[in-house]
Design a protein around this motif. Sequence first.
Motif, mmCIF file in Angstrom:
data_model
loop_
_atom_site.group_PDB
_atom_site.id
_atom_site.type_symbol
_atom_site.label_atom_id
_atom_site.label_comp_id
_atom_site.label_asym_id
_atom_site.label_seq_id
_atom_site.Cartn_x
_atom_site.Cartn_y
_atom_site.Cartn_z
ATOM 1 N N GLU A 3 -5.656 -11.068 10.580
ATOM 2 C CA GLU A 3 -4.695 -11.786 9.935
ATOM 3 C C GLU A 3 -4.087 -10.967 8.561
ATOM 4 O OE1 GLU A 3 -4.804 -15.855 7.345
ATOM 5 O OE2 GLU A 3 -5.986 -15.702 9.058
ATOM 6 N N LEU A 4 -5.173 -10.331 7.725
ATOM 7 C CA LEU A 4 -4.810 -9.991 6.441
ATOM 8 C C LEU A 4 -4.257 -8.489 6.736
ATOM 9 C CD1 LEU A 4 -8.041 -10.729 4.546
ATOM 10 C CD2 LEU A 4 -5.688 -11.448 4.133
ATOM 11 N N VAL A 5 -4.424 -7.678 7.630
ATOM 12 C CA VAL A 5 -3.934 -6.505 7.986
ATOM 13 C C VAL A 5 -2.440 -6.651 8.238
ATOM 14 C CG1 VAL A 5 -3.661 -4.631 9.665
ATOM 15 C CG2 VAL A 5 -5.915 -5.215 8.873
ATOM 16 N N GLU A 6 -1.935 -7.785 8.782
ATOM 17 C CA GLU A 6 -0.825 -7.907 9.126
ATOM 18 C C GLU A 6 -0.036 -8.518 8.041
ATOM 19 O OE1 GLU A 6 1.115 -7.279 11.962
ATOM 20 O OE2 GLU A 6 -0.701 -6.391 12.732
ATOM 21 N N LEU A 7 -0.640 -9.382 7.310
ATOM 22 C CA LEU A 7 -0.154 -9.929 5.949
ATOM 23 C C LEU A 7 0.446 -8.900 4.795
ATOM 24 C CD1 LEU A 7 0.493 -12.455 4.070
ATOM 25 C CD2 LEU A 7 -1.895 -12.217 3.196
ATOM 26 N N VAL A 8 -0.460 -7.895 4.744
ATOM 27 C CA VAL A 8 0.007 -6.686 3.775
ATOM 28 C C VAL A 8 0.771 -5.628 4.265
ATOM 29 C CG1 VAL A 8 -2.082 -7.618 2.447
ATOM 30 C CG2 VAL A 8 -2.303 -5.643 3.975
ATOM 31 N N GLY A 9 1.267 -5.760 5.684
ATOM 32 C CA GLY A 9 2.022 -4.720 6.274
ATOM 33 C C GLY A 9 1.322 -3.320 6.816
ATOM 34 N N LEU A 10 -0.058 -3.505 6.995
ATOM 35 C CA LEU A 10 -0.667 -2.420 7.609
ATOM 36 C C LEU A 10 -1.113 -2.275 9.079
ATOM 37 C CD1 LEU A 10 -3.073 -1.801 4.677
ATOM 38 C CD2 LEU A 10 -1.509 -0.404 5.331
ATOM 39 N N GLY A 11 -0.145 -3.125 9.896
ATOM 40 C CA GLY A 11 -0.306 -2.973 11.192
ATOM 41 C C GLY A 11 -0.259 -1.756 12.046
ATOM 42 N N GLY A 12 -1.452 -1.624 12.848
ATOM 43 C CA GLY A 12 -1.647 -0.282 13.357
ATOM 44 C C GLY A 12 -2.351 0.873 12.601
ATOM 45 N N ARG A 13 -2.663 0.134 11.427
ATOM 46 C CA ARG A 13 -3.420 1.221 10.397
ATOM 47 C C ARG A 13 -4.917 0.851 10.418
ATOM 48 N NH1 ARG A 13 -0.636 5.403 8.305
ATOM 49 N NH2 ARG A 13 -2.590 6.321 8.353
ATOM 50 N N GLY A 14 -5.211 -0.136 11.138
ATOM 51 C CA GLY A 14 -6.758 -0.847 10.792
ATOM 52 C C GLY A 14 -7.877 0.388 11.031
ATOM 53 N N THR A 15 -7.829 1.059 11.717
ATOM 54 C CA THR A 15 -8.682 2.232 12.129
ATOM 55 C C THR A 15 -8.758 3.418 11.497
ATOM 56 O OG1 THR A 15 -7.715 2.954 13.969
ATOM 57 C CG2 THR A 15 -9.220 1.240 14.318
ATOM 58 N N SER A 16 -7.704 3.440 10.237
ATOM 59 C CA SER A 16 -7.364 4.726 9.472
ATOM 60 C C SER A 16 -8.644 4.531 8.402
ATOM 61 C CB SER A 16 -6.332 4.681 9.035
ATOM 62 O OG SER A 16 -5.117 4.687 9.991
ATOM 63 N N TYR A 17 -8.938 5.839 8.096
ATOM 64 C CA TYR A 17 -9.709 5.777 6.538
ATOM 65 C C TYR A 17 -9.018 5.922 5.496
ATOM 66 C CZ TYR A 17 -13.786 6.261 9.780
ATOM 67 O OH TYR A 17 -14.742 6.108 10.654
ATOM 68 N N PRO A 18 -9.406 5.778 3.995
ATOM 69 C CA PRO A 18 -8.394 5.692 3.020
ATOM 70 C C PRO A 18 -7.951 7.106 2.850
ATOM 71 C CG PRO A 18 -10.349 4.550 2.626
ATOM 72 C CD PRO A 18 -10.642 5.031 3.952
ATOM 73 N N ASP A 20 7.617 -0.960 -6.621
ATOM 74 C CA ASP A 20 8.515 -1.819 -6.133
ATOM 75 C C ASP A 20 7.984 -2.759 -4.757
ATOM 76 O OD1 ASP A 20 10.041 -1.837 -8.330
ATOM 77 O OD2 ASP A 20 11.794 -0.758 -7.505
ATOM 78 N N SER A 21 7.558 -2.052 -3.703
ATOM 79 C CA SER A 21 7.074 -2.776 -2.710
ATOM 80 C C SER A 21 5.858 -3.348 -2.694
ATOM 81 C CB SER A 21 6.741 -1.711 -1.692
ATOM 82 O OG SER A 21 5.749 -0.686 -1.848
ATOM 83 N N ILE A 22 5.000 -2.786 -3.865
ATOM 84 C CA ILE A 22 3.789 -3.598 -3.955
ATOM 85 C C ILE A 22 3.972 -4.963 -4.649
ATOM 86 C CG2 ILE A 22 1.384 -3.602 -5.114
ATOM 87 C CD1 ILE A 22 1.421 -2.005 -2.524
ATOM 88 N N LEU A 23 5.000 -4.893 -5.755
ATOM 89 C CA LEU A 23 5.446 -6.114 -6.422
ATOM 90 C C LEU A 23 5.921 -7.170 -5.517
ATOM 91 C CD1 LEU A 23 6.819 -4.266 -9.862
ATOM 92 C CD2 LEU A 23 4.528 -5.332 -9.103
ATOM 93 N N ASP A 24 6.868 -6.617 -4.628
ATOM 94 C CA ASP A 24 7.432 -7.422 -3.743
ATOM 95 C C ASP A 24 6.295 -8.133 -2.790
ATOM 96 O OD1 ASP A 24 9.890 -6.964 -4.526
ATOM 97 O OD2 ASP A 24 10.282 -5.194 -2.785
ATOM 98 N N LEU A 25 5.301 -7.605 -2.238
ATOM 99 C CA LEU A 25 4.068 -7.971 -1.730
ATOM 100 C C LEU A 25 3.417 -9.269 -2.206
ATOM 101 C CD1 LEU A 25 2.292 -8.061 0.730
ATOM 102 C CD2 LEU A 25 1.006 -6.151 -0.103
#
Length: 341
Positions: A123-138, A177-182
Amino acid sequence: MISIKGLSKVFRTKDQDVHAVSDLEATIDSGEIFGVIGYSGAGKSTFIRLLNRLEDPSGGTINIDDREISSLSKGDLRLARQDMGMIFQHFNLLWSRTVEDNIAFPLEIAGVSKEERKERVDELVELVGLGGRGTSYPSQLSGGQKQRVGIARALANRPKVLLCDEATSALDPETTDSILDLLVDINAKLGLTIVLITHEMHVIRKICHRVAVMEDGKIVEEGDVLDVFLRPKQKVTKRFVDQVMGDPDRESSLSLIKEEYPLGEVAQFHFVGERTHQALISEVSRKFQVDVNVLHGKITQTQKGAYGTLIVHLEGEKEEIERALTYVRETSVEVEVALDV
């Protein structure tokens, strides 16, 4: 929601006592985005760390939802912190964990079951706009994506308060700006109270409802963002407002205009809300026998509405100029005359 009274923090060193926060008073309403701005050394980062007891106060009280945070035992404090998420300037991610595992980490600590963790993380991955990046490393993410992971992790336990310590200062302007919009989106969707520390007035202007200005460990000015932009009282506040509304060529330009048009009056109009979109100058020119020369103008948007300034030179009979300025004032536009040039 948050009531702070007499809050202080003294760091005792071998040579001296450093008063990082001194007798600070503030009230932060439920569901608002409250900004705290100040230059380096003002005490703002210490202040936000006091809110969740990462630093213990030297004096005063902090009440969040009628619970006095400043006096909780370590056990009770651990539970209370689940209601407070925190976002850091440099992300503070676990580099050996994936995006999903970073977000799940506070849920693991809270003893949430594996099935519930997965559902919440998705749910949170989608909320913050990271769909498809869940298995990525920092290490595989951009700065903005890393901060999105930090935001998702801070939201994992469904906190009531989100604390942001210079959350965008390590990012480029577009990513900021994108983080502030989030954050605005999260505030609207979840009704979350957000306390945001920054040294950039652009951040305050873009997303905050109210702002407190800190200097030397104290709040020296506080109010609705639009009111503070319109009527900054303290010198430090005026410097911050100039970050957004200032014009480095203003003084030289006005001096040149005065030389070219020695007669008449130089005035600054302050527009708020709907008046920023109305053709006031055209109205004045039609109604009165004055020539109006526009010298400088700027409009900016805040969460509470638009705010604009316009510097003009009016030329004509003195009595007619006064009539024109009176008309402008009657339209609820603030007028400042006899500007120093």
